[in-house]
Design a protein around this motif. Structure first.
Motif, short mmCIF file in Angstrom:
data_model
loop_
_atom_site.label_atom_id
_atom_site.label_comp_id
_atom_site.label_asym_id
_atom_site.label_seq_id
_atom_site.Cartn_x
_atom_site.Cartn_y
_atom_site.Cartn_z
N GLU A 129 22.01 50.93 69.88
CA GLU A 129 22.99 50.80 68.82
C GLU A 129 24.18 51.75 69.00
O GLU A 129 25.33 51.37 68.74
CB GLU A 129 22.33 51.06 67.46
CG GLU A 129 21.33 49.99 67.05
CD GLU A 129 22.01 48.62 66.83
OE1 GLU A 129 23.16 48.60 66.38
OE2 GLU A 129 21.38 47.60 67.13
N LYS A 174 23.14 47.21 59.80
CA LYS A 174 22.25 46.54 60.74
C LYS A 174 21.46 47.55 61.57
O LYS A 174 20.25 47.41 61.79
CB LYS A 174 23.07 45.62 61.66
CG LYS A 174 22.23 44.88 62.68
CD LYS A 174 23.06 44.44 63.87
CE LYS A 174 23.50 45.64 64.68
NZ LYS A 174 23.97 45.36 66.03
N THR A 175 22.15 48.60 62.01
CA THR A 175 21.50 49.63 62.81
C THR A 175 20.40 50.33 62.02
O THR A 175 19.29 50.54 62.52
CB THR A 175 22.53 50.67 63.29
OG1 THR A 175 23.51 50.02 64.07
CG2 THR A 175 21.86 51.76 64.10
N ARG A 208 17.32 48.15 61.78
CA ARG A 208 16.56 48.12 63.04
C ARG A 208 15.78 49.41 63.25
O ARG A 208 14.64 49.38 63.71
CB ARG A 208 17.51 47.91 64.23
CG ARG A 208 18.09 46.52 64.37
CD ARG A 208 18.70 46.34 65.75
NE ARG A 208 17.69 46.40 66.78
CZ ARG A 208 17.95 46.60 68.09
NH1 ARG A 208 19.21 46.79 68.47
NH2 ARG A 208 16.98 46.63 68.97
N LEU A 230 25.34 57.79 61.52
CA LEU A 230 24.12 57.31 62.15
C LEU A 230 23.29 58.45 62.74
O LEU A 230 22.05 58.40 62.72
CB LEU A 230 24.45 56.29 63.24
CG LEU A 230 24.86 54.90 62.75
CD1 LEU A 230 25.19 53.99 63.93
CD2 LEU A 230 23.74 54.28 61.92
#
Length: 784
Positions: free
Chosen positions: A177, A156-157, A160, A323
């Motif tokens: 996030e 999801k991050t 986005r 991430l």
């Protein structure tokens, strides 16, 4: 406050291998050299064992080993690792090290179950370095409840982040996030500026916390050795800034006598300066990750917690590490999306500029055509140095200031980089103190080198913009405290808003502008090289053509003279021997003889003209006063004559030229001045015009700017303006064959060729009945 200098025997006050942050701290003399990569300590939330890779025996253990492993550190030393992890654990370690890429790469290996003496299950992380195996033990934090679906969270991050249309939006999403993932009270995206001071670029925080968005912090707040470490690791956590540190036992590795390299250890002891800094900010726990871009550290993702210690589990840290790498990879793409329209406009304008320069034959088309250099780039002025002169557009420094700036730029190391010789700054005075004199128009400079040799370059300028910078505390504050080893620096305690007015800075150059400028340089260089090659080919062809033409003229005129002399001789013999009495026949023979004489004169002129193009020039320092005196004598006159006045208002200079050819120039000009003059008193003035006097004289051409211009002025019959160019063409006379003493019409053609061969130009101004003035230059190292 901090500098990047590793501890060495010459700098350390302690014997090599006997230093630890816990025991020795830092003094005012050594805090700049704090060995943050070899601290000799671990944090409180886990234990470290250092094994020999050959047999997995324990060489070092952290002094808190008993708390986490149930055995005192001294009882572990020189024992097999099985005493700490069991036989099954040792087998798993061996298999793991054999199959996984563990060199300087910490990887989760397995979870060690809770045992007698060790009440908690421990996550085991392993990496190898320089023949040692570093095994870290942390409370796993795993519960019987299901773990969060980290894959879905990360997916999801990433979606986005990829949807963000601007760099600011991208960083805002990243801050949100990371805070959602770590559950920390504040997460910031911290951007480094060119001078390495930092700015809070994006922020996600607990509602009751004061905002730090937009605040600036001095470069010393995150020292170079810390920035260097973040080029090697992806995540760094300090779960409790007030927790005690625990030394390694022994401090030095028993086999090497050297301190342990702990750069990649999750448990690596935190610098005293760093933990004090966090405490001064009322921070209880911190988590930091790098944002890397093009091999450099663009910024940091910084998480702070204010409501007590915050242990971030291995699983969460692994998700954060992944991430952080995604953010680093996607960061430039987000900025490219934001600047796509600007980039396309820039490259479109640059393409048109190169096309115009190619069509019009020079880079000057980029400053005086449409579009110009200022139509694409967001700048207030631009300048090109090409063909030994400046071409300026908009608001720029003066040409003298540009000359000095260009000389300085050519010495810059950036201009020596062959692949990308480019310099840019938003504060020129920071690197170039003389820039203070024109900071109002050129505080910002973006400069490109346009040739491998010489000063050819292209520059854009931006004016000074007086800025107000808000700092998180006074950046000049450097307090001292008394430590166990004497006074030492300590991080500042004040983080109250501090406002500073900054001058002599412009709007910073954006990366899209710098990249487009670099690509534009390649296009210009390709054009310049292509045109240079074309020009070289044309010059070679022209040289061959001229040589062939000169050779042909010489041979033709030389060979034609012999039959011409025969024709003249036979006509004369016929006229005399035959005693022609018929008037018409005699007129025809006399006409034939006149024509042979004229043809002979034309061939002589052609021969002389061909020799002018073939003879080698001999340059020397020549006194033009002597040359003029010789020329006057050669045209059969005297300086003082009742019918002719030669006027030299002031002595002529000494110039570097070919003496013989220069004298021939004056001979031809003086001959013309005498010949085409029907005044009772023929007046000829020979003068010169210095560059500083150019604005006071009519008729001077721009091409002669900065040069001495020589003049020959007469009071003769004058020339109509429509014939100005005609008089310099071969065998072109404006009068009848026998008017004004006749002639071949080659004199001024020879003058033009002699002047141009010495690098000069020649032209005239005149009016019928008012006389004529000839101008010419001899630009080879003129001397006064």
């Amino acid at each position: 406050m901090w500098q990047d200098k590793s501890l060495s025997p010459s700098l350390s006050p302690w014997p090599q291998g006997l230093y630890s942050i816990k025991r020795h701290g830092a003094t005012i003399s050594n805090c700049d050299h704090e060995p943050v990569q070899t601290p000799g300590c671990v944090q409180d939330h886990g234990a470290l064992l250092v094994l020999r890779a050959a047999d997995l025996s324990i060489a070092q253990a952290s002094e808190n080993a008993e708390r986490w492993l149930g055995l005192p550190p001294h009882t572990l030393l020189e024992k097999p690792v099985s005493v700490a992890v069991g036989e099954d654990g040792e087998a798993r370690l061996r298999n793991f090290i054999a199959r996984e890429p563990t060199e300087r790469n910490p990887i989760y290996a397995f979870t060690l179950p809770a045992r007698i003496g060790a009440a908690l299950a421990l996550d085991v992380t392993v990496h190898t370095m320089d023949g040692s195996v570093l095994v870290e033990f942390e409370a796993s934090g795993r519960t019987s409840t299901a773990e969060p679906d980290y894959y879905s969270l990360v997916k999801k991050t990433v979606m986005r982040l990829q949807a963000a249309g601007t760099l600011q939006g991208f960083c805002d999403v990243a801050a949100e996030e990371f805070r959602a993932l770590t559950v920390l009270d504040r997460v910031m995206i911290y951007k480094f500026h060119a001078d390495l001071h930092g700015e809070v670029y994006a922020e996600s925080k607990r509602d009751d916390l004061p905002p730090w968005l937009g605040l600036h912090y001095p470069a010393e707040d995150i020292p170079k050795q810390a920035r260097d470490i973040f080029m090697k690791i992806w995540v760094r956590g300090v779960p409790d800034v007030r927790a005690p540190l625990h030394e390694l036992i022994p401090l030095a590795h028993p086999d090497t006598g050297r301190p342990l390299e702990m750069t990649h250890c999750t448990l690596r002891g935190a610098s005293i300066m760093y933990t004090e800094y966090l405490q001064n900010m009322q921070v209880d726990a911190a988590l930091t990750m790098p944002i890397r871009r093009d091999g450099e550290l663009w910024g940091l993702i910084v998480g702070h917690h204010y409501s007590g210690p915050a242990q971030v589990t291995y699983a969460v840290r692994a998700a954060c590490e992944f991430l952080a790498q995604v953010v680093s990879l996607q960061h430039k793409a987000a900025q490219d999306r934001e600047h796509l329209v600007y980039r396309l406009n820039l490259e479109g304008v640059h393409g048109q500029l190169v096309a115009a320069a190619a069509q019009e034959g020079g880079l000057a088309a980029m400053t005086d055509g449409s579009p110009t250099l200022l139509d694409g780039m967001d700048a207030s002025g631009a300048a090109i140095y090409h063909r030994d002169r400046w071409w300026r557009l908009g608001v720029t420094p003066t040409e003298l200031e540009l000359d000095v700036l260009a000389e300085w730029l050519t010495s810059r190391p950036e201009f020596a980089i062959e692949a990308r010789p480019l310099y840019f700054t938003d504060s020129l005075v920071r690197d170039y103190p003389l820039g203070a004199g024109f900071a109002a128009v050129a505080s910002g400079v973006l400069a490109l080198r346009l040739s491998r040799g010489g000063p050819n370059m292209l520059l854009w300028f931006r004016p000074e913009i007086i800025q107000t910078v808000q700092w998180g505390g006074n950046p000049q504050e450097m307090p001292l405290v008394t430590g166990p080893h004497g006074p030492r620096l300590t991080p500042r305690k004040s983080f109250e808003l501090f406002t500073e007015s900054v001058r002599q800075r412009s709007q910073p150059w954006r990366e899209v502008e710098i990249d487009s400028a670099a690509r534009f340089r390649l296009l210009v260089m390709e054009l310049v090289v292509t045109r240079a090659e074309q020009l070289a080919d044309l010059n070679a062809d022209l040289l061959r053509s001229n040589e062939d033409l000169d050779a042909f003229a010489y041979v033709a005129s030389h060979d034609l003279k012999e039959p011409l002399r025969g024709i003249h001789k036979y006509a004369h013999q016929l006229l005399e021997a035959a005693k022609v009495t018929d008037a018409e026949q005699r007129f025809k023979l006399e006409g034939l003889m006149r024509l042979t004489l004229r043809m002979d004169s034309l061939l002589d002129a052609l021969l002389h003209f061909s020799r002018v193009g073939r003879v080698a020039l001999a340059f020397e320092d020549v006194d033009l006063n002597e040359v003029v005196a010789e020329a006057v004598e050669m045209v059969g006159s005297r300086i003082h004559d009742d019918n002719t006045q030669f006027i030299i208002p002031r002595p002529l200079p000494t110039v570097r030229c070919d003496r013989v050819r220069c004298r021939e120039i004056y001979v031809n000009l003086l001959s013309n001045a005498l010949k085409y003059n029907n005044s009772a008193v023929k007046r000829i003035e020979l003068g010169h015009i210095q560059p500083s006097e150019a604005t006071n004289h009519l008729g001077l051409r721009p091409e002669a700017a900065g040069q001495i211009v020589y003049t020959v002025r007469d009071n003769g019959i004058g020339i109509q303006e429509k014939h100005y160019e005609q008089v310099f063409k071969m065998f072109r006379r404006l009068h009848g064959r026998d008017e004004f003493g006749g002639g071949t019409g080659a004199g001024l053609t020879i003058v033009k060729k002699l002047v141009e061969r010495q690098g000069g130009i020649v032209w005239l101004i005149s009016a019928p009945g008012d006389g004529t003035t000839f101008f010419f230059t001899l630009p080879r190292e003129e001397r006064h």
